[in-house]
Every structure is written in C-alpha cells, then in structure tokens.
Design a protein around this motif. Structure first.
Motif, short mmCIF file in Angstrom:
data_model
loop_
_atom_site.label_atom_id
_atom_site.label_comp_id
_atom_site.label_asym_id
_atom_site.label_seq_id
_atom_site.Cartn_x
_atom_site.Cartn_y
_atom_site.Cartn_z
N LEU A 85 0.95 -1.24 -0.13
CA LEU A 85 -0.02 0.01 -0.02
C LEU A 85 0.79 1.08 0.02
O LEU A 85 0.48 2.38 -0.75
CB LEU A 85 -0.90 -0.08 1.16
N TYR A 143 4.02 -6.29 -3.93
CA TYR A 143 2.72 -6.68 -4.31
C TYR A 143 2.32 -8.09 -4.62
O TYR A 143 1.34 -8.71 -3.79
CB TYR A 143 2.42 -5.95 -5.74
N SER A 180 -14.84 1.16 -7.22
CA SER A 180 -14.31 1.66 -6.19
C SER A 180 -15.25 1.89 -5.06
O SER A 180 -16.53 1.73 -5.24
CB SER A 180 -14.06 3.35 -6.67
N ILE A 230 -13.26 -0.59 1.44
CA ILE A 230 -12.32 -1.50 0.73
C ILE A 230 -11.57 -2.55 1.13
O ILE A 230 -11.51 -3.75 0.82
CB ILE A 230 -11.37 -0.57 -0.35
N TYR A 231 -11.32 -2.50 2.51
CA TYR A 231 -10.45 -3.49 3.35
C TYR A 231 -11.45 -4.38 3.82
O TYR A 231 -11.20 -5.82 3.76
CB TYR A 231 -9.78 -2.97 4.50
N ALA A 247 -12.09 -6.43 0.77
CA ALA A 247 -10.88 -7.29 0.32
C ALA A 247 -10.88 -8.55 1.12
O ALA A 247 -10.76 -9.58 0.50
CB ALA A 247 -9.71 -6.45 0.45
N LEU A 262 -12.16 -6.71 -7.22
CA LEU A 262 -11.51 -6.06 -5.97
C LEU A 262 -10.13 -5.51 -6.70
O LEU A 262 -9.68 -4.38 -6.16
CB LEU A 262 -11.10 -7.04 -5.05
N GLN A 263 -9.67 -5.99 -7.49
CA GLN A 263 -8.20 -5.80 -8.11
C GLN A 263 -8.56 -4.19 -8.77
O GLN A 263 -7.85 -3.18 -8.35
CB GLN A 263 -7.59 -6.45 -9.22
N MET A 275 -8.82 -1.54 -5.76
CA MET A 275 -7.76 -1.32 -5.11
C MET A 275 -6.85 -0.37 -6.12
O MET A 275 -6.41 0.45 -5.23
CB MET A 275 -6.80 -2.76 -5.07
N SER A 331 -8.04 3.09 -5.76
CA SER A 331 -7.78 3.73 -4.38
C SER A 331 -6.45 4.18 -4.10
O SER A 331 -6.29 5.11 -3.47
CB SER A 331 -8.52 2.93 -3.47
#
Length: 315
Positions: free
Chosen positions: A41, A58, A205, A211-212, A215, A258-259, A262, A265
């Motif tokens: 991140l 990553y 988004s 988002i966590y 995920a 999800l990708q 991510m 964001s």
C-alpha cells in the motif's frame, strides 16, 4: 508361482493437503501478511521503492493474504465443528441442513441467486441512465449468473422427486451440460467487460476504508469456493458440481473487481501498470471460465459416448 497381472485401473493421484500450522506460526504469518500488505500500500500510494521491489511487495502481499485467509477459514471451521455444531444438532431443522450436504448446497445457492438478480437489475438501470457500456456488460454477466443459479435451484426441486438413481443422473447431466454451454457465453461477456476495462472505461471503487472489508470478504469467498469445488467432486453429482463451479466463477470475477477497486484507491499515476494487471487478471478469468465450459461439455459427451439424441443425458 504365476506372475501377478497388472491391473488396468489407473491409480488416483492424491492432492497433498496443506499442513496444519501451530498457533505461534500462524501469528507470525498474520504479522508477515500485515507487513507485506502495508508495504504494498505504501508503494502504490507514494511510489518510494524501486519498481522490482514494488512488484515483489505486491506479489508477497497477495500470496501471504491468501495463505492467511486459508488458515483463518480452516480454524473458524474447526471452531464451528467443536462449539457451534452441538447447538445446531440440538434443533431438528438446523440439524437436517447440517447433515444433508445436497440440501445445504442448494439452500446456500439461493442467497447468491437473489444477490445476482439484484445486481443485474441495479447495473442494468444505472447503465441505461448513464449510458455506460461497462455497467451494461456487468448487468449481462449477472443476468447469466442468476439464470444459471435459478435454473439449478428449480431443477433440484424436480430431481428430488425422482427415486430412480439412473434416471436422476441423466437429468443432472443435462443440467451440467446446459450450464457448461452457458459458461461459454459467460466467457464472451467477461471478455467484453475486460476490453472495456482496459481500453475505455470501467472498474469499481469503494469509499474510505470499506475497501479493506471488501478485500477480506473477497479473499474469504475465493478460498471457501475453492475448497467447496474440491470437496464436491467426491459426491459424484453433476448438479452439485455445476452449482459449486458457478460459485467459484463468481468468486474469481470478484477478485478482478477487487483489483480494479484497489488500483482506483491506491495506484494513482500508474496507469500503465493498472492496465497491464487488469488485462492479465481479466484474461486469466476469461480463459478459466472458457476452460470450465469446454471441460464440462467434453465430460458430458464422454459420459454419453458422444451420442446426442434425445434418449441420452446430454441430448
């Protein structure tokens, strides 16, 4: 002495299970996962590491997060067996669901079917209002997914009344083949979505820190669906197998969504990298869906000897 005859039966290849892990090792794994996720991140936000190091962070974050989710799910399931299962067994209805794998599989497919219908309607309405081709492809994807799941649920209601095992297997194979063919159309729809995602528009988004949570749920979903796909093979039921495969495809597409979220964001200013990763992940998902469809059709033809008239299961 007579020489022993070699058996014509091929030995089954056993897939080695992932070994159990002690508590202190799991804690180390969870801490390592947190460090790798934090570094990835930091890299996508501030770009303060060399390119090779950023790619390494990553990949490590993805691997450690998958392994951590696996062990977390395994331990949660163990706790359910040891603590919650006795309470479930005490009630007649909950015990019936817990003991009947077929009933449980179909019953748990209903919430997924309802959510697919809701997403199809929502994306379709928004696509018409905003003239978005990306949302239109998503609506088509969810329509196909909801049709497959609702078809399986309705067929199970009919098949449950059939007592003849051979006749029921024939009808299950019909459902298996029909949904395998629909996988081919689903692959085409997903390919269109990936093309729009890479070249024109698209992606999801989520606001703030939600988002966590998304995920964590997505990784839980993909790991659980993978375990279910592997376990359902022992049941020798085409209908249950195709039900689990539909859930697995849904989970894999969720990874792609999800990708994109991510990247939206955290990967500001890295458009080339975003396009490359979205194209690669999207291509893998499309090929996997296409492969499952082709494999399902070939399996059905093999079971029927390639005969496709009305008296055979896949006719």
């Amino acid at each position: 002495m007579k020489p022993e005859k070699k058996s014509g039966k091929s030995r089954k290849i056993s897939i080695p299970a992932i070994p159990p892990m002690r508590l202190w090792r799991r804690i180390v794994l969870y801490l390592l996962t947190a460090v790798c996720v934090a570094l990835s991140l930091i890299e996508v936000t501030f770009q303060c590491f060399p390119y090779a190091a950023g790619m390494l962070f990553y990949v490590l974050a993805a691997i450690t997060l998958m392994v951590s989710c696996y062990y977390f799910i395994i331990n949660i399931r163990r706790d359910i067996r040891e603590i919650i299962k006795p309470a479930i067994a005490a009630n007649r209805y909950t015990n019936m669901v817990a003991e009947d794998y077929r009933l449980r599989t179909i019953l748990f497919a209903v919430p997924g079917m309802m959510s697919n219908i809701i997403f199809a309607v929502f994306n379709g309405v928004v696509a018409v209002i905003s003239h978005s081709a990306w949302l239109g492809t998503l609506a088509a994807y969810y329509i196909l997914l909801s049709l497959m799941r609702s078809g399986v649920v309705m067929q199970e209601r009919r098949l449950s009344r059939i007592r003849n095992e051979k006749e029921r297997m024939k009808k299950e194979l019909r459902v298996y083949r029909r949904n395998s063919v629909m996988f081919l159309f689903l692959a085409v729809v997903l390919a269109g979505a990936v093309i729009l995602l890479v070249h024109f528009q698209g992606g999801k988004s989520y606001p703030g820190y939600t988002i966590y949570a998304v995920a964590a749920y997505t990784f839980y979903k993909i790991i659980l669906s993978t375990i279910q796909v592997l376990k359902v093979g022992k049941r020798k039921s085409p209908l249950l197998t195709i039900t689990r495969r539909i859930g697995y495809i849904d989970a894999c597409v969720s990874i792609l969504m999800l990708q994109t979220a991510m990247f939206a964001s955290f990967a500001g200013g890295q458009e080339d990298f975003m396009l490359l990763m979205n194209a690669a992940t999207g291509a893998v998902v499309c090929v996997m869906v296409l492969g499952l469809g082709i494999q399902g059709i070939c399996y059905c033809r093999k079971q029927t000897g390639g005969k496709e008239n009305g008296s055979y299961p896949c006719g």
